[in-house]
Design a protein around this motif. Structure first.
Motif, PDB file in Angstrom:
ATOM      1  N   SER A 187       0.813  -1.212   0.000  1.00  0.00           N
ATOM      2  CA  SER A 187       0.000   0.000   0.000  1.00  0.00           C
ATOM      3  C   SER A 187       0.850   1.267   0.000  1.00  0.00           C
ATOM      4  O   SER A 187       0.352   2.351  -0.313  1.00  0.00           O
ATOM      5  CB  SER A 187      -0.926   0.015   1.224  1.00  0.00           C
ATOM      6  OG  SER A 187      -0.178   0.089   2.430  1.00  0.00           O
ATOM      7  N   GLU A 188       2.132   1.159   0.334  1.00  0.00           N
ATOM      8  CA  GLU A 188       3.017   2.318   0.372  1.00  0.00           C
ATOM      9  C   GLU A 188       3.390   2.737  -1.042  1.00  0.00           C
ATOM     10  O   GLU A 188       3.785   1.913  -1.864  1.00  0.00           O
ATOM     11  CB  GLU A 188       4.273   1.988   1.180  1.00  0.00           C
ATOM     12  CG  GLU A 188       5.210   3.168   1.384  1.00  0.00           C
ATOM     13  CD  GLU A 188       6.437   2.791   2.188  1.00  0.00           C
ATOM     14  OE1 GLU A 188       7.213   3.705   2.535  1.00  0.00           O
ATOM     15  OE2 GLU A 188       6.634   1.589   2.458  1.00  0.00           O
ATOM     16  N   VAL A 189       3.265   4.031  -1.337  1.00  0.00           N
ATOM     17  CA  VAL A 189       3.547   4.538  -2.681  1.00  0.00           C
ATOM     18  C   VAL A 189       5.048   4.755  -2.835  1.00  0.00           C
ATOM     19  O   VAL A 189       5.637   5.635  -2.199  1.00  0.00           O
ATOM     20  CB  VAL A 189       2.792   5.853  -2.942  1.00  0.00           C
ATOM     21  CG1 VAL A 189       3.123   6.380  -4.339  1.00  0.00           C
ATOM     22  CG2 VAL A 189       1.297   5.654  -2.790  1.00  0.00           C
ATOM     23  N   ILE A 190       5.693   3.940  -3.675  1.00  0.00           N
ATOM     24  CA  ILE A 190       7.123   4.078  -3.989  1.00  0.00           C
ATOM     25  C   ILE A 190       7.277   3.792  -5.471  1.00  0.00           C
ATOM     26  O   ILE A 190       7.135   2.646  -5.908  1.00  0.00           O
ATOM     27  CB  ILE A 190       7.999   3.116  -3.169  1.00  0.00           C
ATOM     28  CG1 ILE A 190       7.822   3.363  -1.665  1.00  0.00           C
ATOM     29  CG2 ILE A 190       9.476   3.278  -3.565  1.00  0.00           C
ATOM     30  CD1 ILE A 190       8.629   2.428  -0.803  1.00  0.00           C
ATOM     31  N   MET A 191       7.581   4.824  -6.269  1.00  0.00           N
ATOM     32  CA  MET A 191       7.672   4.658  -7.707  1.00  0.00           C
ATOM     33  C   MET A 191       9.079   4.926  -8.255  1.00  0.00           C
ATOM     34  O   MET A 191       9.266   4.889  -9.469  1.00  0.00           O
ATOM     35  CB  MET A 191       6.669   5.577  -8.406  1.00  0.00           C
ATOM     36  CG  MET A 191       5.220   5.386  -7.955  1.00  0.00           C
ATOM     37  SD  MET A 191       4.577   3.723  -8.259  1.00  0.00           S
ATOM     38  CE  MET A 191       4.306   3.779 -10.018  1.00  0.00           C
ATOM     39  N   HIS A 192      10.055   5.212  -7.390  1.00  0.00           N
ATOM     40  CA  HIS A 192      11.424   5.409  -7.867  1.00  0.00           C
ATOM     41  C   HIS A 192      12.317   4.228  -7.508  1.00  0.00           C
ATOM     42  O   HIS A 192      13.522   4.264  -7.754  1.00  0.00           O
ATOM     43  CB  HIS A 192      12.016   6.704  -7.297  1.00  0.00           C
ATOM     44  CG  HIS A 192      12.256   6.664  -5.814  1.00  0.00           C
ATOM     45  ND1 HIS A 192      11.254   6.861  -4.896  1.00  0.00           N
ATOM     46  CD2 HIS A 192      13.378   6.436  -5.096  1.00  0.00           C
ATOM     47  CE1 HIS A 192      11.749   6.769  -3.678  1.00  0.00           C
ATOM     48  NE2 HIS A 192      13.038   6.504  -3.773  1.00  0.00           N
ATOM     49  N   ARG A 193      11.745   3.204  -6.935  1.00  0.00           N
ATOM     50  CA  ARG A 193      12.463   1.983  -6.605  1.00  0.00           C
ATOM     51  C   ARG A 193      11.646   0.775  -7.062  1.00  0.00           C
ATOM     52  O   ARG A 193      10.421   0.851  -7.157  1.00  0.00           O
ATOM     53  CB  ARG A 193      12.726   1.876  -5.096  1.00  0.00           C
ATOM     54  CG  ARG A 193      13.744   2.883  -4.566  1.00  0.00           C
ATOM     55  CD  ARG A 193      13.847   2.809  -3.048  1.00  0.00           C
ATOM     56  NE  ARG A 193      14.940   3.623  -2.548  1.00  0.00           N
ATOM     57  CZ  ARG A 193      16.162   3.196  -2.299  1.00  0.00           C
ATOM     58  NH1 ARG A 193      16.450   1.911  -2.495  1.00  0.00           N
ATOM     59  NH2 ARG A 193      17.107   4.000  -1.854  1.00  0.00           N
ATOM     60  N   ALA A 194      12.342  -0.316  -7.317  1.00  0.00           N
ATOM     61  CA  ALA A 194      11.676  -1.567  -7.663  1.00  0.00           C
ATOM     62  C   ALA A 194      11.957  -2.592  -6.577  1.00  0.00           C
ATOM     63  O   ALA A 194      13.096  -2.729  -6.114  1.00  0.00           O
ATOM     64  CB  ALA A 194      12.172  -2.090  -9.011  1.00  0.00           C
TER      65      ALA A 194
END
Length: 268
Positions: free
Chosen positions: A167-174
């Motif tokens: 649920s945590e928004v993280i779009m600069h890491r995979a």
């Protein structure tokens, strides 16, 4: 304003007004792209923290910052379109867990490694021209293996977590799910783990990005590890979709040195 990515728009093709610049806020890095006086210009700035802000907007050229360095490309203007897309790093990463990890002989464990992404800036449509790639986080170089057969990598310190908060928004890491199997007769006590990100695919979930599953079989300190790469989307959350293929194609199984154990680092 929500910090979540815009609906279907963060990686979508954008059309920039000639009097404006596109501003991409991608967590710890901000990227500006504009077209002026027959050329394309790109600038970026790294922030000291990693805020969870992910959005793209347009602003007048006069409102762009004065203290960033603009780079210039004389690429043809086929259209006023821009795409900024996520990609995995272009070489392996040496992961240094914050605490040492021990896996008894014959046992296995699942870890999740957080890999910083690179952002590729391309312009034009339908034949896009790649201008540059900008890492979301600046990583130092590291050498993995011995002098003759080792390879140049990036160095990454991570907690190597055992669970994922989808649920945590993280779009600069995979998030890379790694299944480690200790098939050796002794305990695996490793201080550094080499993740071959250049062979991994990139998938998009609801709030974060993932790689395909990686299975690593440790056969002993003197042997190469057997690495198996899943060909399907990770099952961490439903409906993950493939958004980038691997930089380098590989068979389903690789033989690579993957671990550096405590003894090989200390010489004892």
């Amino acid at each position: 304003m929500s910090n979540a990515p815009q609906q279907g728009g963060l990686w979508a093709l954008q059309t920039v007004d000639p009097k404006n610049a596109l501003k991409y806020e991608l967590g710890p890095v901000t990227i500006w792209v504009c077209f002026a006086e027959h050329d394309w210009y790109v600038a970026h700035e790294w922030l000291e923290s990693e805020p969870a802000v992910y959005r793209v907007s347009q602003l007048p050229l006069r409102d762009t910052p004065d203290d960033v360095e603009w780079r210039r490309w004389t690429a043809a203007k086929e259209s006023m379109t821009v795409a900024v897309t996520p990609h995995l790093p272009d070489r392996p990463l040496v992961v240094k867990p914050s605490a040492e990890i021990k896996i008894p002989a014959g046992n296995r464990a699942l870890f999740f490694v957080s890999i910083p992404l690179w952002f590729r800036v391309s312009v034009g449509h339908p034949r896009p021209i790649q201008l540059t790639e900008i890492p979301s986080v600046v990583l130092s170089n590291s050498w993995f293996g011995d002098v003759t057969s080792g390879e140049l990598c990036y160095s990454l310190r991570t907690t190597a977590t055992r669970e994922v908060d989808s649920s945590e928004v993280i779009m600069h890491r995979a998030t890379c799910p790694m299944h480690i199997h200790n098939n050796s007769p002794t305990e695996l006590d490793f201080q550094r783990l080499c993740v071959h990100a250049e062979y991994l695919r990139l998938y998009e979930g609801a709030n974060r990005l993932y790689t395909n599953h990686v299975k690593v079989a440790f056969r002993g300190e003197e042997h190469l590890s057997q690495i198996e790469l899943s060909k399907t989307a990770p099952d961490i959350e439903p409906d993950c979709r493939l958004i980038q293929s691997a930089r380098m194609q590989a068979d389903q199984s690789l033989m690579k040195k993957t671990f550096q154990v405590l003894r090989s680092l200390t010489g004892v």
